[in-house]
Design a protein around this motif. Structure first.
Motif, PDB file in Angstrom:
ATOM      1  N   GLU A  82      21.758   9.544  11.197  1.00 53.30           N
ATOM      2  CA  GLU A  82      21.166   9.309   9.878  1.00 53.30           C
ATOM      3  C   GLU A  82      21.309  10.543   8.988  1.00 53.30           C
ATOM      4  N   ARG A  83      21.166  11.707   9.556  1.00 54.15           N
ATOM      5  CA  ARG A  83      21.289  12.938   8.768  1.00 54.15           C
ATOM      6  C   ARG A  83      22.717  13.174   8.304  1.00 54.15           C
ATOM      7  N   ARG A  84      23.686  12.757   9.102  1.00 51.98           N
ATOM      8  CA  ARG A  84      25.077  13.016   8.758  1.00 51.98           C
ATOM      9  C   ARG A  84      25.702  11.935   7.889  1.00 51.98           C
ATOM     10  N   SER A  85      25.079  10.778   7.813  1.00 51.16           N
ATOM     11  CA  SER A  85      25.692   9.691   7.041  1.00 51.16           C
ATOM     12  C   SER A  85      25.538   9.945   5.546  1.00 51.16           C
ATOM     13  N   LYS A  90      22.855   9.677  -0.620  1.00 54.45           N
ATOM     14  CA  LYS A  90      22.819   9.030  -1.928  1.00 54.45           C
ATOM     15  C   LYS A  90      21.432   8.485  -2.218  1.00 54.45           C
ATOM     16  N   GLU A  91      20.813   7.900  -1.204  1.00 52.36           N
ATOM     17  CA  GLU A  91      19.464   7.376  -1.401  1.00 52.36           C
ATOM     18  C   GLU A  91      18.482   8.499  -1.717  1.00 52.36           C
ATOM     19  N   ARG A  92      18.645   9.630  -1.056  1.00 53.98           N
ATOM     20  CA  ARG A  92      17.761  10.764  -1.333  1.00 53.98           C
ATOM     21  C   ARG A  92      17.955  11.279  -2.751  1.00 53.98           C
ATOM     22  N   LYS A  93      19.229  11.375  -3.184  1.00 55.58           N
ATOM     23  CA  LYS A  93      19.501  11.838  -4.547  1.00 55.58           C
ATOM     24  C   LYS A  93      18.929  10.878  -5.572  1.00 55.58           C
ATOM     25  N   ALA A  94      19.066   9.572  -5.319  1.00 58.96           N
ATOM     26  CA  ALA A  94      18.528   8.572  -6.245  1.00 58.96           C
ATOM     27  C   ALA A  94      17.004   8.658  -6.299  1.00 58.96           C
TER      28      ALA A  94
END
Length: 147
Positions: A82-85, A90-94
């Motif tokens: 999950e950390r590398r995907s 993108k979800e975190r940036k959004a």
């Protein structure tokens, strides 16, 4: 049966050492040794030793420990993936962008109460004097400290 015998022997030996230590007038150390030597005997009398021995030599218990270890490894692997995907990035940036947009732009400016009077703003200084003011502040600080 053998584990209970070993624990009882360890307790008896510890109490013997505690008695010798007390004979040498080291009562605090003797009390501490006696306390430690009573622990194995207490474990035998509560049945904890029997339970531990039954668990240690049980094939089904070892299968259970293996399954718990496998589940733990799977959880660690999913977190690493999950950390590398890239999708979660993108979800975190959004989410961060949405968080920034949710804050009102004027929220950081201090609000004036109904009875407060706005203070007069100082006259605008020319652009060239801003750098000299910065250096004059630094010079004042250095002079203050005697440098």
């Amino acid at each position: 049966m053998i584990a209970e015998t070993i624990c009882s022997a360890v307790s008896a030996a510890g109490l013997g050492i505690a008695a010798i230590t007390a004979y040498r007038k080291r009562f605090l150390a003797a009390t501490r040794i006696a306390a430690y030597s009573l622990v194995p005997l207490g474990l035998v009398l509560t049945g904890a030793v029997e339970w531990a021995v039954d668990t240690a030599f049980s094939f089904t218990a070892w299968i259970g420990f293996g399954l718990l270890g496998g589940a733990w490894l799977l959880l660690l692997a999913t977190r690493a993936v999950e950390r590398r995907s890239g999708t979660t990035r993108k979800e975190r940036k959004a989410a961060k962008a949405a968080q920034r947009e949710a804050v009102a732009p004027a929220a950081s400016a201090p609000s004036l109460g109904a009875g407060a009077r706005p203070t007069a703003r100082p006259a605008a200084k020319p652009k060239g004097s801003a750098t000299t003011d910065d250096f004059s502040d630094i010079e004042a600080i250095l002079k203050k400290h005697g440098i």
